[in-house]
Write a protein that holds these residues in place. Sequence first.
Motif, PDB file in Angstrom:
ATOM      1  N   ALA A  62       0.912  -1.404   0.172  1.00 37.71           N
ATOM      2  CA  ALA A  62      -0.254   0.112   0.030  1.00 37.71           C
ATOM      3  C   ALA A  62       1.065   1.309  -0.112  1.00 37.71           C
ATOM      4  N   MET A  63       2.371   0.990   0.530  1.00 35.12           N
ATOM      5  CA  MET A  63       2.874   2.220   0.941  1.00 35.12           C
ATOM      6  C   MET A  63       3.959   2.745  -0.752  1.00 35.12           C
ATOM      7  N   VAL A  64       3.207   1.489  -1.624  1.00 34.62           N
ATOM      8  CA  VAL A  64       4.545   1.763  -2.799  1.00 34.62           C
ATOM      9  C   VAL A  64       2.325   2.288  -3.752  1.00 34.62           C
ATOM     10  N   PHE A  65       1.722   1.365  -3.850  1.00 29.57           N
ATOM     11  CA  PHE A  65       0.908   1.581  -4.377  1.00 29.57           C
ATOM     12  C   PHE A  65      -0.584   2.672  -4.262  1.00 29.57           C
ATOM     13  N   MET A  66      -0.894   3.393  -3.419  1.00 28.24           N
ATOM     14  CA  MET A  66      -1.408   3.674  -2.516  1.00 28.24           C
ATOM     15  C   MET A  66      -1.371   5.875  -3.168  1.00 28.24           C
ATOM     16  N   PRO A  67       0.369   5.656  -3.004  1.00 31.62           N
ATOM     17  CA  PRO A  67      -0.041   7.642  -3.553  1.00 31.62           C
ATOM     18  C   PRO A  67       0.233   7.473  -5.174  1.00 31.62           C
ATOM     19  N   LEU A  68       0.178   6.843  -6.012  1.00 34.89           N
ATOM     20  CA  LEU A  68       0.480   6.637  -7.142  1.00 34.89           C
ATOM     21  C   LEU A  68      -1.498   5.892  -7.392  1.00 34.89           C
ATOM     22  N   ALA A  69      -1.902   5.037  -6.923  1.00 34.65           N
ATOM     23  CA  ALA A  69      -2.647   4.979  -7.506  1.00 34.65           C
ATOM     24  C   ALA A  69      -3.709   5.905  -7.409  1.00 34.65           C
ATOM     25  N   SER A  70      -3.496   6.830  -5.831  1.00 37.89           N
ATOM     26  CA  SER A  70      -4.224   7.943  -5.266  1.00 37.89           C
ATOM     27  C   SER A  70      -4.826   8.869  -7.264  1.00 37.89           C
ATOM     28  N   ILE A  71      -3.193   9.331  -7.350  1.00 33.08           N
ATOM     29  CA  ILE A  71      -3.120  10.347  -8.573  1.00 33.08           C
ATOM     30  C   ILE A  71      -3.927   9.481  -9.561  1.00 33.08           C
ATOM     31  N   VAL A  72      -4.919   8.742 -10.081  1.00 34.03           N
ATOM     32  CA  VAL A  72      -5.158   7.613 -11.300  1.00 34.03           C
ATOM     33  C   VAL A  72      -6.831   7.613 -10.969  1.00 34.03           C
ATOM     34  N   LEU A  73      -7.138   7.222  -9.300  1.00 35.84           N
ATOM     35  CA  LEU A  73      -8.673   7.064  -8.806  1.00 35.84           C
ATOM     36  C   LEU A  73      -9.076   7.869  -8.134  1.00 35.84           C
ATOM     37  N   GLY A  74      -8.047   8.866  -6.828  1.00 35.83           N
ATOM     38  CA  GLY A  74      -8.489   9.190  -6.019  1.00 35.83           C
ATOM     39  C   GLY A  74      -8.483   8.227  -4.936  1.00 35.83           C
ATOM     40  N   PRO A  75      -7.859   8.549  -3.426  1.00 41.79           N
ATOM     41  CA  PRO A  75      -7.782   7.812  -2.068  1.00 41.79           C
ATOM     42  C   PRO A  75      -8.216   6.709  -1.689  1.00 41.79           C
ATOM     43  N   VAL A  76     -10.297   7.574  -2.280  1.00 42.71           N
ATOM     44  CA  VAL A  76     -10.932   6.308  -2.426  1.00 42.71           C
ATOM     45  C   VAL A  76     -11.619   5.096  -2.853  1.00 42.71           C
ATOM     46  N   ALA A  77     -10.968   5.208  -4.437  1.00 43.08           N
ATOM     47  CA  ALA A  77     -11.028   4.262  -5.012  1.00 43.08           C
ATOM     48  C   ALA A  77     -10.115   3.293  -4.916  1.00 43.08           C
ATOM     49  N   ALA A  78      -8.765   3.841  -4.397  1.00 45.47           N
ATOM     50  CA  ALA A  78      -7.532   3.154  -4.492  1.00 45.47           C
ATOM     51  C   ALA A  78      -7.710   2.459  -3.029  1.00 45.47           C
ATOM     52  N   LEU A  79      -8.004   2.653  -1.831  1.00 50.01           N
ATOM     53  CA  LEU A  79      -8.323   2.279  -0.918  1.00 50.01           C
ATOM     54  C   LEU A  79      -8.966   1.302  -0.998  1.00 50.01           C
ATOM     55  N   ALA A  80      -9.989   0.914  -1.846  1.00 47.41           N
ATOM     56  CA  ALA A  80     -10.564  -0.437  -2.373  1.00 47.41           C
ATOM     57  C   ALA A  80      -9.845  -1.328  -2.956  1.00 47.41           C
ATOM     58  N   LEU A  81      -9.659  -0.803  -4.295  1.00 45.91           N
ATOM     59  CA  LEU A  81      -8.407  -1.752  -4.949  1.00 45.91           C
ATOM     60  C   LEU A  81      -8.043  -2.392  -4.381  1.00 45.91           C
ATOM     61  N   ILE A  82      -7.244  -1.606  -3.645  1.00 40.02           N
ATOM     62  CA  ILE A  82      -5.889  -2.992  -2.676  1.00 40.02           C
ATOM     63  C   ILE A  82      -5.872  -3.637  -1.523  1.00 40.02           C
ATOM     64  N   TRP A  83      -7.707  -3.406  -1.150  1.00 41.94           N
ATOM     65  CA  TRP A  83      -8.161  -4.308  -0.736  1.00 41.94           C
ATOM     66  C   TRP A  83      -8.786  -5.815  -1.354  1.00 41.94           C
ATOM     67  N   PHE A  84      -9.036  -5.353  -2.911  1.00 41.49           N
ATOM     68  CA  PHE A  84      -9.366  -6.343  -3.099  1.00 41.49           C
ATOM     69  C   PHE A  84      -7.891  -7.431  -3.942  1.00 41.49           C
ATOM     70  N   ILE A  85      -7.430  -6.595  -4.274  1.00 40.17           N
ATOM     71  CA  ILE A  85      -6.508  -7.202  -5.170  1.00 40.17           C
ATOM     72  C   ILE A  85      -4.654  -8.038  -3.957  1.00 40.17           C
ATOM     73  N   ASP A  86      -5.241  -7.517  -2.527  1.00 40.74           N
ATOM     74  CA  ASP A  86      -3.926  -8.353  -1.756  1.00 40.74           C
ATOM     75  C   ASP A  86      -4.678  -9.333  -0.970  1.00 40.74           C
ATOM     76  N   LEU A  87      -5.889  -8.998  -1.212  1.00 36.51           N
ATOM     77  CA  LEU A  87      -7.178 -10.086  -0.320  1.00 36.51           C
ATOM     78  C   LEU A  87      -6.346 -11.823  -0.019  1.00 36.51           C
ATOM     79  N   PRO A  88      -5.887 -11.953  -1.838  1.00 40.98           N
ATOM     80  CA  PRO A  88      -6.598 -13.579  -1.868  1.00 40.98           C
ATOM     81  C   PRO A  88      -4.976 -13.913  -1.656  1.00 40.98           C
ATOM     82  N   PHE A  89      -3.863 -13.540  -1.360  1.00 45.48           N
ATOM     83  CA  PHE A  89      -2.376 -13.613  -1.314  1.00 45.48           C
ATOM     84  C   PHE A  89      -2.457 -13.602   0.105  1.00 45.48           C
ATOM     85  N   ALA A  90      -3.089 -12.267   0.208  1.00 39.90           N
ATOM     86  CA  ALA A  90      -2.664 -12.223   2.662  1.00 39.90           C
ATOM     87  C   ALA A  90      -3.018 -13.153   2.818  1.00 39.90           C
TER      88      ALA A  90
END
Length: 259
Positions: free
Chosen positions: A39-67
């Motif tokens: 998230a420390m890498v993904f969130m600042p970059l994804a926020s540029i494209v999607l905004g922080p709220v949408a980026a937060l949801a995207l992080i959760w779904f991407i990482d869930l099957p692996f976490a």
Amino acid sequence: MPDLLASLIPGVSPGGFGVLLAATILGGLVRGFTGFGFAMVFMPLASIVLGPVAALALIWFIDLPFALPIAARNAKQAEWREVLPLLATATLALPLGLWLLLWLDRETMRWILAGLILTAVALMASGWRYHGRPGMPLSLGVGALSGLFSGMASIGGMPLAVFWLSAQRNDRHKTRANMQTFFGVSTVISGTILWYKGILTLAALMMALPLFAAYGLALWAGTHGFRLASETTFRRIAYAVIFASALVSLPLWDGFVGR
């Protein structure tokens, strides 16, 4: 294929998808290599494209099957006396972080996010170390910060990284086990709260689908790199990637690149 991507990630340009893909790969490498930092890498970059709220949801779904499976493998090695107090206060503080995320405007959140990450990397890279065994008040405080940052930007691993990496009591294997276990349990807890707040949506899940494979491969590569790298290399690479991601995401550059 472009039509399929457009249907899964509506409103995102090919360049924007390229940023999301690069952030996913870099974040996966760091996460596999260090046990934290996606998230420390993904969130600042994804926020540029999607905004922080949408980026937060995207992080959760991407990482869930692996976490979850990673946490299950590391649970036996984790120091549960350290993990549980952190989880307790992180859970209590997470709703406050979500409230801040939804209340603050997009640009302000980007400044706060980048500033927090740059400060954390500077602190970890400075060589500062906490000596001794952390007491319960310190553990509870770190957990509260983790929950706050997790709600604001899914960067709850940042205070933990400073806490466990700086303490220097555990070797890197124990540190990774603690972090992986914490992330697995906290993912379930945070997911419940995010769903209740309406942040986890079907649209966010569809957006995550094209990124699953890239994240999984990067995670695998990072894990193998961890096994080969020295302690010094382990830290330097993680700090450099996280620092660069936060620096690039600063709203300061928007006028120069047309964002």
